[in-house]
Design a protein around this motif. Structure first.
Motif, PDB file in Angstrom:
ATOM      1  N   GLU A   1      15.828   6.904   2.239  1.00 31.99           N
ATOM      2  CA  GLU A   1      14.846   7.224   1.205  1.00 31.99           C
ATOM      3  C   GLU A   1      13.678   6.238   1.257  1.00 31.99           C
ATOM      4  OE1 GLU A   1      14.738   7.486  -3.665  1.00 31.99           O
ATOM      5  OE2 GLU A   1      16.656   7.689  -2.637  1.00 31.99           O
ATOM      6  N   LYS A   2      13.987   4.983   1.520  1.00 31.54           N
ATOM      7  CA  LYS A   2      12.952   3.943   1.594  1.00 31.54           C
ATOM      8  C   LYS A   2      11.975   4.221   2.736  1.00 31.54           C
ATOM      9  CE  LYS A   2      12.455  -1.075   1.765  1.00 31.54           C
ATOM     10  NZ  LYS A   2      13.144  -2.360   1.830  1.00 31.54           N
ATOM     11  N   GLU A   3      12.499   4.667   3.884  1.00 32.46           N
ATOM     12  CA  GLU A   3      11.639   4.975   5.033  1.00 32.46           C
ATOM     13  C   GLU A   3      10.718   6.157   4.719  1.00 32.46           C
ATOM     14  OE1 GLU A   3      14.346   3.720   8.867  1.00 32.46           O
ATOM     15  OE2 GLU A   3      14.948   5.505   7.730  1.00 32.46           O
ATOM     16  N   ILE A   4      11.237   7.162   4.055  1.00 40.32           N
ATOM     17  CA  ILE A   4      10.440   8.344   3.719  1.00 40.32           C
ATOM     18  C   ILE A   4       9.370   7.997   2.689  1.00 40.32           C
ATOM     19  CG2 ILE A   4      10.539  10.649   2.654  1.00 40.32           C
ATOM     20  CD1 ILE A   4      11.553  10.531   5.573  1.00 40.32           C
ATOM     21  N   LEU A   5       9.692   7.118   1.756  1.00 38.30           N
ATOM     22  CA  LEU A   5       8.716   6.703   0.743  1.00 38.30           C
ATOM     23  C   LEU A   5       7.503   6.006   1.358  1.00 38.30           C
ATOM     24  CD1 LEU A   5      10.839   5.484  -2.284  1.00 38.30           C
ATOM     25  CD2 LEU A   5       8.934   7.087  -2.365  1.00 38.30           C
ATOM     26  N   GLN A   6       7.642   5.471   2.547  1.00 36.78           N
ATOM     27  CA  GLN A   6       6.534   4.779   3.207  1.00 36.78           C
ATOM     28  C   GLN A   6       5.542   5.743   3.855  1.00 36.78           C
ATOM     29  OE1 GLN A   6       8.323   1.982   5.880  1.00 36.78           O
ATOM     30  NE2 GLN A   6       9.108   0.694   4.232  1.00 36.78           N
ATOM     31  N   LEU A   7       5.922   7.013   3.991  1.00 38.39           N
ATOM     32  CA  LEU A   7       5.038   7.999   4.613  1.00 38.39           C
ATOM     33  C   LEU A   7       3.957   8.439   3.638  1.00 38.39           C
ATOM     34  CD1 LEU A   7       7.657  10.289   6.392  1.00 38.39           C
ATOM     35  CD2 LEU A   7       6.317   8.430   7.396  1.00 38.39           C
ATOM     36  N   HIS A   8       2.809   8.815   4.184  1.00 38.40           N
ATOM     37  CA  HIS A   8       1.698   9.314   3.377  1.00 38.40           C
ATOM     38  C   HIS A   8       2.138  10.578   2.629  1.00 38.40           C
ATOM     39  CE1 HIS A   8      -2.356  10.349   2.167  1.00 38.40           C
ATOM     40  NE2 HIS A   8      -2.103  11.579   2.577  1.00 38.40           N
ATOM     41  N   GLY A   9       1.775  10.678   1.366  1.00 39.30           N
ATOM     42  CA  GLY A   9       2.083  11.875   0.585  1.00 39.30           C
ATOM     43  C   GLY A   9       3.403  11.814  -0.143  1.00 39.30           C
ATOM     44  N   PHE A  10       4.145  10.738   0.036  1.00 41.32           N
ATOM     45  CA  PHE A  10       5.444  10.621  -0.609  1.00 41.32           C
ATOM     46  C   PHE A  10       5.412   9.574  -1.707  1.00 41.32           C
ATOM     47  CE2 PHE A  10       6.810  12.844   3.121  1.00 41.32           C
ATOM     48  CZ  PHE A  10       7.823  13.656   2.634  1.00 41.32           C
ATOM     49  N   GLY A  11       5.780   9.999  -2.891  1.00 40.34           N
ATOM     50  CA  GLY A  11       5.957   9.124  -4.038  1.00 40.34           C
ATOM     51  C   GLY A  11       7.299   9.452  -4.663  1.00 40.34           C
ATOM     52  N   LYS A  12       7.565   8.874  -5.800  1.00 43.06           N
ATOM     53  CA  LYS A  12       8.862   9.084  -6.457  1.00 43.06           C
ATOM     54  C   LYS A  12       9.103  10.555  -6.798  1.00 43.06           C
ATOM     55  CE  LYS A  12       9.176   4.454  -8.385  1.00 43.06           C
ATOM     56  NZ  LYS A  12       9.256   3.646  -9.603  1.00 43.06           N
ATOM     57  N   ASN A  13       8.059  11.236  -7.266  1.00 44.97           N
ATOM     58  CA  ASN A  13       8.207  12.636  -7.653  1.00 44.97           C
ATOM     59  C   ASN A  13       8.528  13.517  -6.438  1.00 44.97           C
ATOM     60  OD1 ASN A  13       8.132  14.844  -9.424  1.00 44.97           O
ATOM     61  ND2 ASN A  13       5.983  15.232  -8.940  1.00 44.97           N
TER      62      ASN A  13
END
Length: 85
Positions: free
Chosen positions: A54-66
Motif C-alpha cells: 500500500e505504501k508503494e502505491i501511495l507514492q504513485l501520482h494520482g494516489f491518495g488515501k481516498n
C-alpha cells in the motif's frame, strides 16, 4: 457562444484521438490519473497489483488515501490484497 461551440468541438476531437478505449483496468473504480500511473508501472491486473505494498502505491501520482481505500475495497471483493512489508 459560437466560440464555445467551436472550442467544444475542437476539444472533443482531441479527446477522441487521445482516448485509449482498451485500458479498462479499474475503470469506474479509481480516477484516470491513478489508472495512468498504474499503466506506466505496467500494473494491469489485480494479481500484479498484489505484488506492491500500500505504501508503494501511495507514492504513485494520482494516489491518495481516498483512492487507495477505493482500491482496497475493490481488491477485497476479489480476494486480492496488497503485499505486506
Amino acid at each position: 457562444m459560437i466560440n464555445l461551440v467551436i472550442m467544444s468541438k475542437s476539444l472533443n476531437s482531441i479527446y477522441t484521438v487521445n482516448y485509449d478505449s482498451e485500458n479498462t483496468f479499474l475503470q469506474g473504480v479509481i480516477a484516470m490519473p491513478a489508472r495512468r500511473a498504474l499503466e506506466k508501472e505496467k500494473i494491469d491486473s489485480l494479481e500484479k497489483l498484489s505484488d506492491y505494498s500500500e505504501k508503494e502505491i501511495l507514492q504513485l501520482h494520482g494516489f491518495g488515501k481516498n483512492t487507495v481505500m477505493k482500491l482496497k475495497n475493490h481488491m477485497k471483493e476479489h480476494q486480492v490484497f496488497f503485499k505486506e512489508l
